[in-house]
Write a protein that holds these residues in place. Structure first.
Motif, PDB file in Angstrom:
ATOM      1  N   LEU A 216       0.854  -1.180  -0.001  1.00  0.00           N
ATOM      2  CA  LEU A 216      -0.007   0.089  -0.126  1.00  0.00           C
ATOM      3  C   LEU A 216       0.952   1.169   0.008  1.00  0.00           C
ATOM      4  O   LEU A 216       1.714   1.379   0.961  1.00  0.00           O
ATOM      5  CB  LEU A 216      -1.001   0.031   1.209  1.00  0.00           C
ATOM      6  CG  LEU A 216      -2.064   0.808   1.148  1.00  0.00           C
ATOM      7  CD1 LEU A 216      -3.263   0.458   0.042  1.00  0.00           C
ATOM      8  CD2 LEU A 216      -2.716   0.811   2.467  1.00  0.00           C
TER       9      LEU A 216
ATOM     10  N   TYR B  47       4.806   3.755   2.612  1.00  0.00           N
ATOM     11  CA  TYR B  47       4.374   2.412   2.171  1.00  0.00           C
ATOM     12  C   TYR B  47       4.476   1.325   3.200  1.00  0.00           C
ATOM     13  O   TYR B  47       5.811   1.383   3.780  1.00  0.00           O
ATOM     14  CB  TYR B  47       5.171   2.147   0.853  1.00  0.00           C
ATOM     15  CG  TYR B  47       6.890   2.495   0.837  1.00  0.00           C
ATOM     16  CD1 TYR B  47       7.520   1.405   1.150  1.00  0.00           C
ATOM     17  CD2 TYR B  47       7.343   3.840   0.565  1.00  0.00           C
ATOM     18  CE1 TYR B  47       8.882   1.563   1.111  1.00  0.00           C
ATOM     19  CE2 TYR B  47       8.542   4.121   0.734  1.00  0.00           C
ATOM     20  CZ  TYR B  47       9.502   2.965   0.918  1.00  0.00           C
ATOM     21  OH  TYR B  47      10.700   3.172   0.887  1.00  0.00           O
TER      22      TYR B  47
ATOM     23  N   LEU C 212      -2.161  -3.150   8.225  1.00  0.00           N
ATOM     24  CA  LEU C 212      -2.739  -1.680   8.019  1.00  0.00           C
ATOM     25  C   LEU C 212      -3.321  -0.600   8.999  1.00  0.00           C
ATOM     26  O   LEU C 212      -3.196   0.631   8.792  1.00  0.00           O
ATOM     27  CB  LEU C 212      -4.207  -2.043   6.947  1.00  0.00           C
ATOM     28  CG  LEU C 212      -3.660  -2.542   5.729  1.00  0.00           C
ATOM     29  CD1 LEU C 212      -4.948  -2.872   4.726  1.00  0.00           C
ATOM     30  CD2 LEU C 212      -2.771  -2.014   5.090  1.00  0.00           C
TER      31      LEU C 212
ATOM     32  N   ILE D 132      -4.034   6.978  -2.717  1.00  0.00           N
ATOM     33  CA  ILE D 132      -3.538   5.623  -2.159  1.00  0.00           C
ATOM     34  C   ILE D 132      -3.545   4.632  -3.303  1.00  0.00           C
ATOM     35  O   ILE D 132      -4.395   4.592  -4.088  1.00  0.00           O
ATOM     36  CB  ILE D 132      -4.769   5.139  -1.244  1.00  0.00           C
ATOM     37  CG1 ILE D 132      -4.803   6.013   0.127  1.00  0.00           C
ATOM     38  CG2 ILE D 132      -4.133   3.664  -0.685  1.00  0.00           C
ATOM     39  CD1 ILE D 132      -5.584   5.841   0.958  1.00  0.00           C
TER      40      ILE D 132
ATOM     41  N   LEU E  13      -2.729   0.727  -4.346  1.00  0.00           N
ATOM     42  CA  LEU E  13      -2.641  -0.925  -4.015  1.00  0.00           C
ATOM     43  C   LEU E  13      -1.471  -1.398  -5.283  1.00  0.00           C
ATOM     44  O   LEU E  13      -1.933  -1.347  -6.441  1.00  0.00           O
ATOM     45  CB  LEU E  13      -4.023  -1.816  -3.915  1.00  0.00           C
ATOM     46  CG  LEU E  13      -4.666  -1.638  -2.822  1.00  0.00           C
ATOM     47  CD1 LEU E  13      -5.936  -2.256  -2.653  1.00  0.00           C
ATOM     48  CD2 LEU E  13      -3.827  -2.297  -1.767  1.00  0.00           C
TER      49      LEU E  13
ATOM     50  N   THR F 114      -4.885  -8.789  -4.378  1.00  0.00           N
ATOM     51  CA  THR F 114      -5.375  -7.267  -3.696  1.00  0.00           C
ATOM     52  C   THR F 114      -6.703  -7.115  -3.764  1.00  0.00           C
ATOM     53  O   THR F 114      -7.310  -6.446  -2.970  1.00  0.00           O
ATOM     54  CB  THR F 114      -4.781  -6.283  -4.618  1.00  0.00           C
ATOM     55  OG1 THR F 114      -5.183  -6.499  -6.159  1.00  0.00           O
ATOM     56  CG2 THR F 114      -3.376  -5.976  -4.702  1.00  0.00           C
TER      57      THR F 114
ATOM     58  N   LEU G 258     -10.287   1.372   3.391  1.00  0.00           N
ATOM     59  CA  LEU G 258      -9.124   2.143   3.333  1.00  0.00           C
ATOM     60  C   LEU G 258      -8.958   3.436   3.794  1.00  0.00           C
ATOM     61  O   LEU G 258      -8.146   4.128   3.201  1.00  0.00           O
ATOM     62  CB  LEU G 258      -8.607   1.928   1.630  1.00  0.00           C
ATOM     63  CG  LEU G 258      -8.229   0.581   1.111  1.00  0.00           C
ATOM     64  CD1 LEU G 258      -7.908   0.668  -0.261  1.00  0.00           C
ATOM     65  CD2 LEU G 258      -7.079   0.169   1.971  1.00  0.00           C
TER      66      LEU G 258
ATOM     67  N   THR H   2      -8.468   6.250  -3.707  1.00  0.00           N
ATOM     68  CA  THR H   2      -7.681   5.248  -4.079  1.00  0.00           C
ATOM     69  C   THR H   2      -7.833   5.265  -5.727  1.00  0.00           C
ATOM     70  O   THR H   2      -8.714   5.809  -6.430  1.00  0.00           O
ATOM     71  CB  THR H   2      -8.503   4.068  -3.561  1.00  0.00           C
ATOM     72  OG1 THR H   2      -9.564   3.761  -4.368  1.00  0.00           O
ATOM     73  CG2 THR H   2      -8.467   3.721  -2.359  1.00  0.00           C
TER      74      THR H   2
END
Length: 449
Positions: free
Chosen positions: A161, A263, A274, A302, A304, A311, A319, A327
């Motif tokens: 992440l 990260y 997380l 963000i 992934l 994922t 998130l 995201t």
């Protein structure tokens, strides 16, 4: 690695006076840009340097020894520059306030900057993972470090992440009292040296000059001047506590000026890690608020990184990172587009599209330009893009590199007026251009996610 703050053992008590040779070198190599506030044009000053060097040297060394910055050196002309050409010019938020300072003010700042940088380097005070405004560091070295860490983690079967934090008007909101405290306690600046910085930050004024009209003088109560020599270095010192805050959470990070990238890696079937990232972002946001810095949650991104089937579990995970919920399948990090596979395909496509756009415009002007001028345009608008952070493309497959090679070939044909089916190697040789693949040929293709 220690997570607590350790005050530097060595202290910088005073700045050292410089000699005529050093002053001459500084003035000679500086760009001949002239400020509205300069009593004489910079070009004329350089020509009169043999006559003017002694009084100029006295001004510089008196400032160093007395810990005082002359009042005329603390007045700046603000020239608003639009951040991006496509932005609405009627919106004031779309402008960047660049401070245009007197020429000799910049020379004084260069003297201070050189001695301060030497002290920070010698005593290892720089943030280890800050690549902005440091010798032998760049956006490329920062991105190489980040992508290398991400690829190593992915080789171990982890998904990652990546969080790109965005600051709003970071240089303009710095609190002077906090900055003085950071200089004293984090950087070890004391005595006459600290007195000089107090003088530098106090009683500053600026005004806006636009279309021949000037605004009234306004005091600078916060921030460091954008466009100054010391501004970026002072900002880096202001941000020194941030690294220790992030380290306490065991989160990997890297900074470039006000761009901070966090990260973390985790196994596909685990999401407990997380929570550390969520808590870290919250603490970072709290520290920035207390330091008068604004974290722009709406622009924080963000990404992934990992195979889609791995994922998927994280996509269903909440998130939300203290309000940062953006995201993306791609993010732009320091001018390079990163995707969830770290293939750089989106970045290469963007570079080629932009380069061809500029090449078409250059081709339209070609008949009106000498070849040498046309080549300068090609290097300014195309080669610079092809070369930017190309170390990241070392493991890309030949098919991706060939897309960039097509751009270079097209530019070479335009400049030399070669025909479409002429062999390109002699054309590149005549221009003394290395093919795009050369910087990458020592690295074999690597497996991607």
């Amino acid at each position: 690695m220690s997570t607590s703050f350790v005050a530097p053992k060595e202290k910088l008590q005073y700045f050292t006076a410089i000699g005529q040779e050093e002053l001459n070198k500084l003035i000679t190599v500086s760009k001949p840009t002239t400020c509205l506030l300069d009593p004489v044009p910079t070009k004329l000053l350089k020509e009169l340097l043999p006559v003017a060097e002694e009084p100029l040297l006295n001004i510089i060394n008196s400032s160093l020894s007395l810990g005082h910055v002359p009042k005329p050196f603390k007045l700046a002309v603000i020239k608003p520059l639009i951040k991006k050409p496509q932005l609405d010019p009627s919106e004031l938020a779309n402008y960047r306030p660049i401070s245009n300072l007197p020429f000799m003010s910049k020379i004084l700042e260069k003297v201070i900057s050189a001695q301060l940088c030497s002290f920070l380097q010698k005593n290892d005070i720089y943030e280890e993972f800050q690549s902005g405004f440091r010798p032998n560091h760049s956006t490329e070295t920062a991105l190489v470090k980040i992508t290398n860490d991400l690829l190593l983690a992915s080789d171990q079967g982890c998904i990652l992440l990546l969080v790109l934090l965005d600051l709003s008007a970071a240089f303009d909101t710095i609190d002077h009292d906090i900055l003085i405290d950071q200089l004293q306690n984090y950087a070890g600046i004391q005595g006459q040296a600290l007195k000089w910085f107090r003088s530098y930050l106090s009683d500053r004024y600026h005004f806006v000059y636009l279309n021949g009209e000037s605004s009234q003088l306004s005091p600078v109560k916060y921030g460091v001047p954008q466009g100054s020599v010391l501004g970026p270095l002072l900002f880096s010192i202001y941000m020194l506590p941030l690294g220790n805050i992030i380290r306490k959470h065991g989160i990997s990070f890297h900074c470039y000026a006000d761009d901070t990238q966090l990260y973390i890696s985790t196994r596909p079937d685990e999401t407990s890690e997380l929570s550390k990232l969520t808590e870290c972002v919250k603490n970072v946001k709290d520290w920035m608020t207390n330091s008068f810095l604004l974290l722009n949650s709406d622009k924080t991104e963000i990404l992934l990184i990992g195979p889609k089937n791995n994922t998927q579990n994280l996509l269903t995970y909440n998130l939300q990172l203290d309000g940062c919920t953006v995201t993306s399948t791609t993010v732009k990090s320091l001018g390079v587009i990163l995707d969830s596979n770290l293939s750089f395909e989106n970045h290469i496509s963007h570079v080629t599209k932009t380069a061809f756009f500029h090449l078409r415009n250059i081709a339209k002007l070609q008949n009106m330009l000498p070849v040498s001028d046309a080549e300068k345009l090609v290097h300014a608008f195309m080669t610079s893009r092809l070369d930017y952070c190309n170390a990241l493309l070392g493991g890309c497959p030949a098919s991706s590199i060939n897309k960039l090679q097509i751009v270079q070939n097209a530019a070479a044909r335009v400049l030399t007026r070669s025909r479409k089916y002429d062999h390109i190697t002699p054309v590149l040789k005549s221009l003394h251009w290395l093919p795009i693949r050369f910087p990458h040929q020592l690295q074999n293709s690597t497996s991607y996610l």
